[in-house]
Design a protein around this motif. Sequence first.
Motif, PDB file in Angstrom:
ATOM      1  N   ASP A 157      20.385  17.541 -15.459  1.00  0.00           N
ATOM      2  CA  ASP A 157      20.661  17.613 -16.891  1.00  0.00           C
ATOM      3  C   ASP A 157      21.066  19.022 -17.316  1.00  0.00           C
ATOM      4  OD1 ASP A 157      20.829  16.498 -19.487  1.00  0.00           O
ATOM      5  OD2 ASP A 157      18.859  17.287 -19.997  1.00  0.00           O
ATOM      6  N   ARG A 158      22.205  19.092 -18.001  1.00  0.00           N
ATOM      7  CA  ARG A 158      22.794  20.309 -18.556  1.00  0.00           C
ATOM      8  C   ARG A 158      23.290  21.283 -17.487  1.00  0.00           C
ATOM      9  NH1 ARG A 158      22.164  20.154 -24.024  1.00  0.00           N
ATOM     10  NH2 ARG A 158      20.520  18.767 -24.786  1.00  0.00           N
ATOM     11  N   ARG A 162      24.927  15.417 -18.183  1.00  0.00           N
ATOM     12  CA  ARG A 162      23.809  15.096 -19.052  1.00  0.00           C
ATOM     13  C   ARG A 162      23.082  13.873 -18.515  1.00  0.00           C
ATOM     14  NH1 ARG A 162      23.819  16.914 -24.225  1.00  0.00           N
ATOM     15  NH2 ARG A 162      21.680  16.098 -24.129  1.00  0.00           N
ATOM     16  N   ALA A 175      25.434  12.552 -26.241  1.00  0.00           N
ATOM     17  CA  ALA A 175      25.731  13.352 -25.052  1.00  0.00           C
ATOM     18  C   ALA A 175      27.232  13.421 -24.798  1.00  0.00           C
ATOM     19  CB  ALA A 175      25.011  12.768 -23.843  1.00  0.00           C
ATOM     20  N   GLU A 185      31.603  24.653 -22.006  1.00  0.00           N
ATOM     21  CA  GLU A 185      30.528  24.052 -21.228  1.00  0.00           C
ATOM     22  C   GLU A 185      31.068  22.974 -20.307  1.00  0.00           C
ATOM     23  OE1 GLU A 185      26.738  23.580 -19.714  1.00  0.00           O
ATOM     24  OE2 GLU A 185      27.639  25.189 -20.896  1.00  0.00           O
TER      25      GLU A 185
END
Length: 216
Positions: A157-158, A162, A175, A185
């Motif tokens: 996650d991240r 996600r 998300a 990102e």
Amino acid sequence: MNIFVASRAAEGSLVERYGIALDKIVYVGNGLNQLSAESAVVRSGRPRRVLFVGREPLRKGLDILLSAMSEVVKIIPDATLTVVGTGEFALGSEPEWLDSRGLVRDRLELSAIYDDHDIFCLPARQESFGLVAVEALSRGLPCVVSSVGELPNTVRDRLEGRVVAAEDVDALATALIELMADDREFSLMSARALARASAFDWDEIAGRILRRITNA
């Protein structure tokens, strides 16, 4: 005795269901047969094209993704979804943002489809491993997946994407929207996806097994 497993879920099952000592179980992961000899590239730009690959629509959560995409396009009207692997779902009239490709057996064709998209999504209800997520990582796609089976260990996650709760349409839509709205990102996650895919190289996995056997 060593028991080699491909997923943390299998590791937990052996301990919980069969009482096997954890120190006898060796997690080595699952390997990926490369889709294409051509190198994948780090993605950049405005991510809009979402890809789903799966042959069991209910178990893989396709209906959840369709519901989420209905919310996504209200915020990001040029977002699209391509579905590969199944035609076994009922939509009534097919929305403009959906492209259903059916089953694709040729691996070079499948590689090209991954390369034509920006984000991979697998909001599965049940999933033991999810090799398609590794395929997507190997082509540089950030992934949005559910927190079932091995998926949250494959896609962190991240980092490479996600991870959302299974069957949570709102969380999935959020998300996707957040990832589409942050070009920087998105590109960072794409670079991490390519790096992460190296963990699923067969030579690396064979090395883990060999080291355990020789050190036993």
